[in-house]
Scaffold this active site. Sequence first.
Site, PDB file in Angstrom:
ATOM      1  N   SER A 357       0.831  -1.193   0.000  1.00  0.00           N
ATOM      2  CA  SER A 357       0.000   0.000   0.000  1.00  0.00           C
ATOM      3  C   SER A 357       0.875   1.255   0.000  1.00  0.00           C
ATOM      4  O   SER A 357       1.728   1.409  -0.867  1.00  0.00           O
ATOM      5  CB  SER A 357      -0.965  -0.048   1.193  1.00  0.00           C
ATOM      6  OG  SER A 357      -1.968   0.937   1.054  1.00  0.00           O
ATOM      7  N   ASP A 476      -8.398  -5.536  -6.016  1.00  0.00           N
ATOM      8  CA  ASP A 476      -8.047  -4.430  -5.122  1.00  0.00           C
ATOM      9  C   ASP A 476      -8.756  -3.163  -5.593  1.00  0.00           C
ATOM     10  O   ASP A 476      -8.358  -2.549  -6.576  1.00  0.00           O
ATOM     11  CB  ASP A 476      -6.529  -4.225  -5.110  1.00  0.00           C
ATOM     12  CG  ASP A 476      -6.073  -3.246  -4.040  1.00  0.00           C
ATOM     13  OD1 ASP A 476      -6.921  -2.498  -3.525  1.00  0.00           O
ATOM     14  OD2 ASP A 476      -4.870  -3.242  -3.722  1.00  0.00           O
ATOM     15  N   HIS A 507      -7.011  -5.617  -1.185  1.00  0.00           N
ATOM     16  CA  HIS A 507      -5.823  -4.889  -0.712  1.00  0.00           C
ATOM     17  C   HIS A 507      -5.130  -5.766   0.338  1.00  0.00           C
ATOM     18  O   HIS A 507      -5.310  -5.571   1.539  1.00  0.00           O
ATOM     19  CB  HIS A 507      -6.287  -3.555  -0.134  1.00  0.00           C
ATOM     20  CG  HIS A 507      -5.232  -2.502  -0.093  1.00  0.00           C
ATOM     21  ND1 HIS A 507      -4.506  -2.128  -1.203  1.00  0.00           N
ATOM     22  CD2 HIS A 507      -4.764  -1.738   0.928  1.00  0.00           C
ATOM     23  CE1 HIS A 507      -3.658  -1.170  -0.870  1.00  0.00           C
ATOM     24  NE2 HIS A 507      -3.791  -0.929   0.419  1.00  0.00           N
TER      25      HIS A 507
END
Length: 786
Positions: A357, A476, A507
């Site tokens: 991320s 995602d 994610h």
Amino acid sequence: AYVETSPEKATEELLAINFLPENYSSLSFSELLAVLTGNVLAEATTRQAKDAKLAEFAVDDQTDLAAFLLDTPTAITASQFANVALQLLGYHPNYDYSLTDPLTCGEKHALPAFKDLTSKEELIFAFYRLLNTRSKNGQILLDVMAGKGYFTQFWGEGKFMLFNGKSLPVFDTSQVIREVVYVQSDLDTDGDGKGDLLPVTVFRPVESQDQLKVPALYTASPYFGGIIDNVKTNHNVDENLTDATTWTNPKYVAKPLVKSPAPSGQDVPATELATGQSSYGLNEYLLARGFASVFSGAIGNRHGDGIRITGSPEETISQKEVIEWLTGDRVAYTDRTRRFETKASWCSGNVGMTGRSYLGTLQIAIATTGVKGLKTVVSEAAISSWYDYYREHGLVIAPSECQGEDMDKLAEVCQSNLWDGGNFTAKKAYEAEQAELLAAQDRATGQYSDFWESRNYRHHADGIKCSWISVHGLNDWNVKPKNVYKIWQKVKQLPVESHLFLHQGPHYNMNNLVSIDFTDLMNLWFVHELLEVENGAYEQWPKVMIQDNLEADKWHAESDWANDLGQASLYSPTADGYLSTVENGTGQLTFTDLGGTEFKKAGISETDWEYQFISGEKKWAKASLRFESEEFLHPTTLVGRPKVQVRVAANKTVGQLSVALVDLGTRQRLTATPKIFARGNQPFAYRFEADSLQEFVPDKATKAKLITKAHMNLQNYQDMKQPSKLEAGQFVDLEFELQPTYYTLPAGAKLCLIIYSTDQGMTKRPLETEDYTVDLAGTALLLYRK
């Protein structure tokens, strides 16, 4: 991750780790079988204890291993060895498999083929292969042994040990050095006239305190100093759209620089102990194997100076400066007084980066600088352009489950030095920066600008000098897949080794999935890149690996991920609701967008709304147009980025259009997130941290699944980077790409194209209704099919 190895090399490696005894040549076949089996049982610390445990293992449905050895066998059949091997790997006879048919279990779990062993040489190599085989808990057997203490015998030797090209956990995890230093930045983001001090937390093997130099795995984590919870203050999205031509193209303004002093000859040991914890499992795994783990949030982080400026060049510079300290090119101090310098004299100068991320995003940012010492990145779920995270095609678009978040709010989340009560300088500068971010991010129009251009790392991809691994979830909807797709199109053309992994998650991390030995692959990779050992890592797996959406244990090996993996297929929506490859659409259809009013009344989550919406529930039908294909006769895989052309008119002077592709058909699909099979069952080393085995599994039957989608501002009909005036009733031709995909529609499935406006989880949710009329003659869908 298993590297093909000669029997001679295997014997050499087994001797080096004291698994194969020095006197093996003088032992009989049965004696050697007893010793090697016992050596797997690391929890038994004496030969007597090991021998006593042999009776716990069955050779067949009538005989235990101890009894079998009493007959001093000179060979062992494939079935007998398979039974012993499966039990050593953690499988339970009579529960996981039958003692009368162990070979079927081996085939089911894709274990190496078992065969009759008739010589000591064959037996030795069979055990070498077994130690490199994944156990029931998802780790190779050698790692299972490590968790039981096998490698404590090497603690204190102060050297790396390799086995099958990978580093072994021979470093003393009970004495890890945990320290904090303060790197001085050239930036002065808080405006106090001094270079910002950046706190850096280091976890490194105690063996690096002496002569051993170790490489560093650096995780640039803005969250490391703590997270300020501000979800309740996210921006309001329940508002009408704004005329985009009011856009003023906000500019990026650089912060002042304060040149730091060059490093001197002084090197004082760190004086502050680290209280923060490692936040990334792969780092912990590799720390036990000799790789230092380094964390820093850089500007704006707890106990440090500076202001968080999300996605800015300053953010990149400050995170890069940590690597400059690791390679000896930047000053760091033992504490905030700036009196005593401390060096990373323990570091070999080879640095790799890890993280998911925001942590993966900063890898891309830093890699584009070409900073010395950065040898490789393993970037997971990373943003490659901040516009593609918070905006799309002229619209404000939220990441999944983050409605109302934006650059300013994320900066606040990460401004953990606000918790340092005495840091009044940071607080004042932070408030000013928040006002600047709020204005420059321009939530009113959603347009691209110089502000966003300065936050597009892809435009600096030519600066990348390190090897590259990208990892991303095809589902995602936080960091949407075009972030990895578009940086991949750049990186694959560079003269660096590059690989791509695409899993079925949202994610999410993939290092502990059942279906792929990702952690072992990364061990192999970092040994090659940071220890500079030629272990065949570059040739060990394909360029691109993609997890199947129908069978989680199937991975597709591809040469690339792009449109040209498939053949173009043109679909046209028709007035009777079909998505046709043979008939062109004619006529016009109208839907009425209800904004967020009905969604608010329903009182459901954005996730529940999306499922109801794509499944075709009647209460949402008025707010969209749906076009369904015929059932597919054969499995069909969609690849790359679908493209839509829509001729549309709105009855207002503003408008937003959304398009979704949906897989229709009631059947079982994979879980949205991996199922955890056993929590904490994968120890990284002896009495150390652990991970949990998990995988996507078939879930209860559902009616539909989102494949991909996209959104566009009607006022960008002429130019994606320049809005135009829109008249009520004016037909405009929109052409835009959807998020990239790799998705297999099974036989019997239908493909559904949905044209709508308000996406409750991502777009603004207008307070008023709006009619949209679609001219089917000017509307089409272009897909790429394998």
